[in-house]
Design a protein around this motif. Structure first.
Motif, PDB file in Angstrom:
ATOM      1  N   THR A 157      29.804  41.229   3.521  1.00 32.18           N
ATOM      2  CA  THR A 157      30.476  42.531   3.537  1.00 32.18           C
ATOM      3  C   THR A 157      30.924  42.888   4.942  1.00 32.18           C
ATOM      4  N   ASP A 161      31.579  48.680   5.198  1.00 33.10           N
ATOM      5  CA  ASP A 161      31.114  48.794   3.810  1.00 33.10           C
ATOM      6  C   ASP A 161      29.626  48.534   3.652  1.00 33.10           C
ATOM      7  N   ARG A 162      28.971  48.100   4.721  1.00 32.58           N
ATOM      8  CA  ARG A 162      27.598  47.612   4.605  1.00 32.58           C
ATOM      9  C   ARG A 162      26.620  48.698   4.169  1.00 32.58           C
ATOM     10  N   MET A 165      26.861  49.224   0.456  1.00 35.89           N
ATOM     11  CA  MET A 165      26.284  48.110  -0.293  1.00 35.89           C
ATOM     12  C   MET A 165      24.760  48.162  -0.289  1.00 35.89           C
TER      13      MET A 165
END
Length: 238
Positions: A157, A161-162, A165
């Protein structure tokens, strides 16, 4: 100009070797070597496995009160979570390092074997000592699974976006608590209940979860290795 470029490359290699060793591209899941579809499939596999694992853990610890009472060891059972926390703290650096050295899929397979073996030992226990040993083996595998799942998410990722997630990865616990409450009593205190059924259910669930995760993981790591090797040969020829 050519001499300057060569000097830059030489300095970079020396720094990477002596001060801050770089992880070989073939040992990680390099998102630049995978298609968007590949990345989506791997992320879905990670999330499905996380959902199944959340169900297993909730079921195991919810049923542990009944199981420890059967072995007449309810007081001693309270020490186990402390032992597992100590094991977890000690093994996190080990798993991150071993995954860099041998590869993500290999390290995850080691964790999966320990995880499933822990369930087998617990489910076949005839004493609380055996149950505790099974919990320790399970804890070794569980630490690897939790650590490497986060490493995989970081691999595939983007930084932006981490956080999302990781939040999605931890979300299954919010609804698995209610699902487990519906199934734990029939498995542990019902008329035909047998506490070993708890481990039969969570062992089967864990096996399915690992197959869903390890299949794509091994495939995409080998794919990344081949592409990295091909890219290296191409650069060499140039």
């Amino acid at each position: 100009m050519n001499l300057e470029i060569k000097e830059d490359v030489c300095v970079h290699d020396t720094l990477a070797t002596d001060a801050n060793p770089e992880v070989s591209a073939s040992k990680i899941i390099d998102r630049s070597l995978l298609s968007r579809t590949d990345i989506k499939i791997l992320i879905v596999a990670i999330m499905v496995q996380a959902t199944l694992r959340s169900f297993e853990v909730n079921l195991m610890y919810t049923g542990m009160n009944v199981i420890s009472a059967i072995f007449q060891s309810a007081a001693i059972a309270n020490i186990l979570p402390i032992i597992l926390e100590i094991i977890s703290a000690a093994l996190v650096p080990f798993y991150t390092k071993i995954s860099d050295v041998v590869g993500r899929s290999q390290a995850m397979t080691i964790a999966a074997v320990m995880y499933l073996l822990g369930y087998v030992v617990q489910g076949t226990s005839y004493s609380f000592l055996q149950l505790a040993l099974g919990q320790i083996v399970y804890g070794i595998g569980s630490t690897g699974l939790m650590t490497l799942a986060q490493v995989l998410i970081a691999d595939v990722t983007l930084l932006i976006d981490r956080g999302i997630m990781f939040a999605l990865w931890g979300m299954p616990s919010t609804f698995n608590v209610f699902i487990v409450s519906l199934v734990v009593d029939p498995l542990t205190v019902g008329a035909d209940a047998n506490w070993r059924n708890v481990y039969a259910v969570i062992g089967t669930t864990a096996l399915v979860g690992f197959l869903i995760l390890l299949g794509p993981l091994w495939h995409y790591q080998k794919k990344a290795q081949k592409l990295a090797a091909h890219r290296g040969q191409h650069v060499e020829k140039r």
